[in-house]
Design a protein around this motif. Structure first.
Motif, short mmCIF file in Angstrom:
data_model
loop_
_atom_site.label_atom_id
_atom_site.label_comp_id
_atom_site.label_asym_id
_atom_site.label_seq_id
_atom_site.Cartn_x
_atom_site.Cartn_y
_atom_site.Cartn_z
N VAL B 513 0.85 -1.20 0.00
CA VAL B 513 0.00 0.00 0.00
C VAL B 513 0.89 1.24 0.00
O VAL B 513 2.01 1.21 0.50
N ARG B 514 0.39 2.32 -0.57
CA ARG B 514 1.11 3.58 -0.47
C ARG B 514 1.14 3.99 1.00
O ARG B 514 0.21 3.70 1.76
N ALA B 515 2.20 4.71 1.39
CA ALA B 515 2.38 5.01 2.81
C ALA B 515 1.22 5.79 3.41
O ALA B 515 0.94 5.69 4.60
N ASN B 516 0.51 6.57 2.58
CA ASN B 516 -0.58 7.38 3.13
C ASN B 516 -1.89 6.61 3.28
O ASN B 516 -2.87 7.13 3.79
N ALA B 530 -12.37 -5.17 3.36
CA ALA B 530 -13.28 -4.07 3.72
C ALA B 530 -12.69 -2.78 3.17
O ALA B 530 -11.55 -2.45 3.47
N TYR B 531 -13.46 -2.09 2.36
CA TYR B 531 -12.96 -0.84 1.78
C TYR B 531 -13.44 0.40 2.55
O TYR B 531 -12.88 1.47 2.39
N TRP B 532 -14.49 0.22 3.35
CA TRP B 532 -15.13 1.43 3.88
C TRP B 532 -14.35 2.12 5.01
O TRP B 532 -14.66 3.22 5.38
N LEU B 533 -13.33 1.44 5.53
CA LEU B 533 -12.55 2.07 6.60
C LEU B 533 -11.27 2.73 6.07
O LEU B 533 -10.52 3.33 6.82
N VAL B 534 -11.04 2.61 4.77
CA VAL B 534 -9.78 3.10 4.21
C VAL B 534 -9.76 4.62 4.14
O VAL B 534 -10.74 5.26 3.75
N THR B 535 -8.63 5.19 4.54
CA THR B 535 -8.40 6.63 4.34
C THR B 535 -7.08 6.77 3.61
O THR B 535 -6.27 5.87 3.62
N LYS B 536 -6.92 7.94 2.99
CA LYS B 536 -5.60 8.19 2.40
C LYS B 536 -5.35 9.68 2.27
O LYS B 536 -6.25 10.47 2.47
#
Lengths: 352, 536
Positions: B513-516, B530-536
């Protein structure tokens, strides 16, 4: 195509020729179907098991065999297959259960676009390079063209692809990465663009979306360039050899003796005659690229016919493999026919 | 879960090796700020109908577009209430009552009702696609399900045919096949052919009609999919407006895109790619486990494999740690029990390690002279590496191994027909309950050839597990969860000591994954991404 002595009426031989072509085409096509069908039946893979997987019970497997017609004798399966194909029905993909024709026609434009651009580039670079090399045999230009050609010939395409990506995309950042568009554009493709042809360069231009066109161009140029390199290597070698042969002919000497400018001798007189065999070379090279250049499509995540056939092979989805192969075969036959026609345009001897 | 995508992606590994140590790209592309862009191999998707999807990539989509009555918390991987707020089970263990959560809506705006929940489970059974067997286990068939599952108001009543362990039902209800669909939307999109309705299957293959954090905006087979966030998700709105997954089959390509920042998440990297990115501060590697188990098994039609000493000799002749530390690094971890780590009751101790002297002594004690094993192996690079290591260490212990290499489907055919001698295989669990592997490994109700019980791995190896069949069946009926855990522990222990199976590894997963990027959960061995908890 053999030339016939001047006939009293031109109509009958023409009809005969057309009839002959149609019969030849049909027999070739039938042969193609037969070969693909039987190859797919002798490979030791049970399609039912590969679709249903480990968990399938015997009853489910039997049901699937029945549904797919795999219990019929082979000759009967072939008969049904030919009948369906002639009606434009390439069957249903075992894995996705979508009509193969529909899937193939969604994938083919991506390959067509790539192969066409690659062939155009290959011809634009390969023909002049071959001509110049032939006029100055042994020169530095000739030697370097030969070396570059040899490299294009002998280097594995996936290696070229990965190295090209690493250098031009990874390090220099000159071109777009794998895929046909940047993620942002790709996502909105289906919603913002009327897709007339399925070929992104054409569709973006027709929609007046020049930003998207530029993005698509930055993505296609590297895979097309790499395929063009391979095609150029072949075309330039062949052009050189045809040209060398032609330049030794008496009519060239005559033209030179008459005092015709050298440029005109080479680029008009000789090249015109070289074009005849060259058309076949270009058509074959184009057909080869239409096969999908499987590895290039895999490395560049290019959703074309080559990756479609590979993905299908992985799961022994034989209708899809067969359908894809038949389309490639048709493209081969079609291009052969086209080169025959072009022959007749450029070579008066072949005209009726 | 039929396909294991990463294992098929070993092409051009040599080239990837050449790329080791290359400097990160000079120019950085950016993905849209409100969009998570992923690359992976998604050619396993057959359908996005939640009651049909049964492949890794398809279930990832289902997990983000639908919910079930019971859900798995992506961070803790424990079960928790989903669309049902609470539930109870009657004294006799045959009737469950679920109270539906109030105020939850489908993406169409329709409210979630107990009727919709009942319709969904009935539909999954009647549709009878591959994963339907998970629900059939409770006695639900096309004929019985309408009477056994009923909904009225906010109450869903579920009857089962035997007093199963309640955790068995709850775990199965977290599976994709138990997703709740919008009954009105599905019914409106039914296609009737020759008087038979497809129950909206054709529509749901490429559309979503659920309560999930996202809706399916578009899907193109072997190309990609786009999910769009919908406001008002009952677990809290997703942070990303869009999810874009692209099909990139080549791992080296994925790596390049990740390093360039053209994608945020790379899902099918090889250990070589991961090693090559070490030291790149822009990229982080997330490690967790998947559900797949690697095992050796031996056909007891060959009497040698009934010899306890000989089986023990082989258990000490495998270089578990050596493989896990070298060519399997990042792809597998040592695991010697049939329940994958993360499953209820899974044992995590690994009592066996390579001991050539001990193995030699055990071979001598077994009384078998010059043992030779014909080991069937799939012609995939990772399998061949494992097989060759085994050939080497078995050889040192005095057991000759001849490798029989072939195409996967053909080997499977041979295995299912009990025609192999020894085989190297993998097995992925079907649903997040221990019964999935317990029943396949440790049960064999009828060991005769005529029974043709290909679904039981014990049967495929002509192995009669004796009392274990009954013990495994008892564990699935055990009402006390703590006792149930103990029963599976005892089963796994007995199995690894007596069965002609050597469980060696559990699949490991490395996600780039990208660091952010934060909050990306793959679901481990028991759930999907699960995608809904992802932030960037």
């Amino acid at each position: 195509m053999t030339s016939t002595p001047a006939p009293p009426s031109r109509l009958i031989p023409l009809l005969r020729q057309i009839g002959g072509t149609v019969v030849t085409l049909f027999v070739t096509f039938l042969g193609l179907l037969m070969v693909t069908f039987f190859i797919s039946n002798v490979i030791p893979v049970d399609p039912v098991l590969s679709i249903l997987g480990e968990r399938a019970t015997e009853a489910q497997m039997e049901e699937a065999r029945e549904r797919l017609g795999l219990n019929e004798p082979l000759w009967k399966q072939f008969g049904i297959y030919v009948g369906n194909t002639l009606q434009g029905d390439l069957g249903t993909s075992i894995r996705t259960r979508e009509p193969v024709l529909q899937e193939v026609s969604q994938r083919f434009p991506a390959t067509l676009e790539l192969a066409t651009l690659a062939t155009i580039l290959g011809v634009l670079l390969g023909v002049p390079a071959g001509v110049i090399a032939a006029t100055k045999p042994g020169s530095f230009f000739d030697q370097s063209t030969r070396l570059i050609g040899l490299m294009g010939y002998s280097m594995p395409v996936f290696w070229l692809g990965l190295m090209g990506l690493l250098l031009f995309y990874g390090q220099l950042g000159w071109v777009g990465g794998p895929g046909r568009l940047d993620a942002g554009y790709q996502m909105s493709l289906d919603f913002e663009l009327t897709q007339y042809t399925g070929m992104i360069l054409l569709d973006t231009a027709l929609n007046n979306r020049w930003d998207m066109f530029a993005n698509a161009f930055s993505h296609i140029i590297l895979p097309a360039g790499i395929l063009a390199y391979i095609s150029m290597a072949y075309i330039s070698r062949m052009t050189r050899s045809f040209m060398m042969n032609e330049l030794g002919q008496e009519y060239i000497t005559t033209a030179r003796v008459k005092g015709m400018p050298e440029r005109r001798v080479i680029w008009v007189h000789a090249l015109k005659n070289v074009m005849v065999p060259l058309i076949t070379v270009i058509a074959l090279s184009y057909a080869y690229l239409l096969e999908g250049a499987v590895l290039t499509e895999t490395i560049f995540a290019w959703p074309g016919l080559g990756s479609y056939i590979t993905d299908a092979l992985m799961v022994a989805d034989m209708p899809a493999v067969l359908g894809g192969t038949v389309v490639v075969g048709i493209a081969y036959i079609g291009l052969n026919m086209l080169s025959d026609l072009l022959y007749r345009l450029v070579d008066p001897r072949a005209r009726v | 879960m039929l396909l294991e995508p990463t294992l098929r992606r070993v092409g051009a590994v040599a080239i990837a090796a050449l790329m080791l140590g290359t400097a990160p790209a000079a120019l950085m592309a950016e993905t849209p700020a409100d969009t998570l862009v992923l690359a992976g191999a998604i050619d396993d998707i057959v359908s996005l109908d939640p009651h049909e999807a049964y492949e890794f990539s398809g279930l990832d989509v289902v997990n983000n577009t639908y919910d079930g009555l019971v859900e798995i918390n992506p961070a803790t991987l424990q079960t928790e209430p989903g669309l049902a707020e609470s539930w109870s089970v009657a004294e006799d263990g045959l009737t469950y009552t679920f109270k539906m959560k109030a105020g939850v809506t489908f993406s169409s705006g329709n409210p979630v009702t107990a009727e919709a929940a009942a319709y969904s489970l009935q539909r999954a059974v009647k549709l009878n696609k591959t994963p339907a067997f998970i629900l059939n286990q409770f006695g639900w068939t096309a004929e019985t399900v309408d009477a056994m599952i009923t909904g009225a108001g906010d109450t869903l009543t579920i009857k089962v045919d035997k007093p199963y362990a309640p955790t068995f039902l709850y775990n199965c209800l977290t599976a994709g096949v138990a997703s709740i669909v919008d009954a009105d939307v599905v019914k409106a999109n039914e296609v009737v052919t020759d008087g038979v309705s497809d129950l909206g299957n054709e529509y749901l293959k490429t559309h979503s009609a659920g309560t999930g954090a996202f809706t399916l905006r578009s899907f193109k087979p072997n190309e990609g999919y786009v999910l769009e966030m919908r406001p008002g998700y009952w677990r809290g709105d997703a942070k990303m407006a869009k999810i874009f997954m692209t099909h990139v089959p080549e791992a080296a390509t994925e790596r390049l895109q990740l390093e360039k920042g053209d994608i945020d998440v790379a899902r099918t990297l090889t250990p070589i790619d991961v090693a090559g990115m070490a030291g790149n501060a822009d990229v982080a590697i997330q490690e967790d486990v998947g559900g797949q188990i690697y095992y050796l098994s031996f056909n007891q039609k060959n009497e040698n494999y009934k010899n306890a000493k000989f089986l023990d000799a082989m258990r000490y002749a495998v270089d578990y740690q050596g493989m896990a530390d070298t060519f399997m690094k990042g792809a597998a971890v040592v695991h010697q029990n049939f329940l994958p780590s993360g499953y209820l009751g899974a044992l995590d101790d690994n009592p066996y390690s390579l001991d050539i002297e001990k193995a030699k002594a055990l071979v001598a004690e077994s009384g078998i002279t010059d043992p030779t094993i014909k080991l069937s192996v799939r012609n995939a690079a990772d399998r061949m590496d494992v097989a060759q290591s085994i050939q080497n260490t078995f050889g040192q212990a005095g057991i000759k191994v001849e490798l029989s290499v072939g195409e996967g489907a053909e080997q499977l055919k041979e295995y299912r027909a009990r025609q192999h001698d020894g085989t190297l295989q993998t097995w992925g669990p079907d649903y997040p309950d221990p019964n999935t592997n317990s029943s396949t490994f440790a049960e064999n109700p009828d060991n005769s050839d005529a029974a043709n019980n290909t679904g039981y791995l014990a049967w495929r190896n002509a192995y009669d597990p004796g009392e274990m069949t009954a013990e495994s069946k008892a564990a699935v009926l055990e009402q006390d969860p703590a006792k149930r855990v103990e029963m599976y522990a005892a089963l796994q222990k007995k199995f690894r000591e007596t069965a002609p199976f050597i469980v060696m590894f559990q699949q490991a997963r490395q996600t780039g994954v990208r660091a952010n990027v934060k909050g990306f959960y793959t679901g481990g061995a028991v759930d999907s991404t699960a995608y809904w908890l992802v932030t960037k």
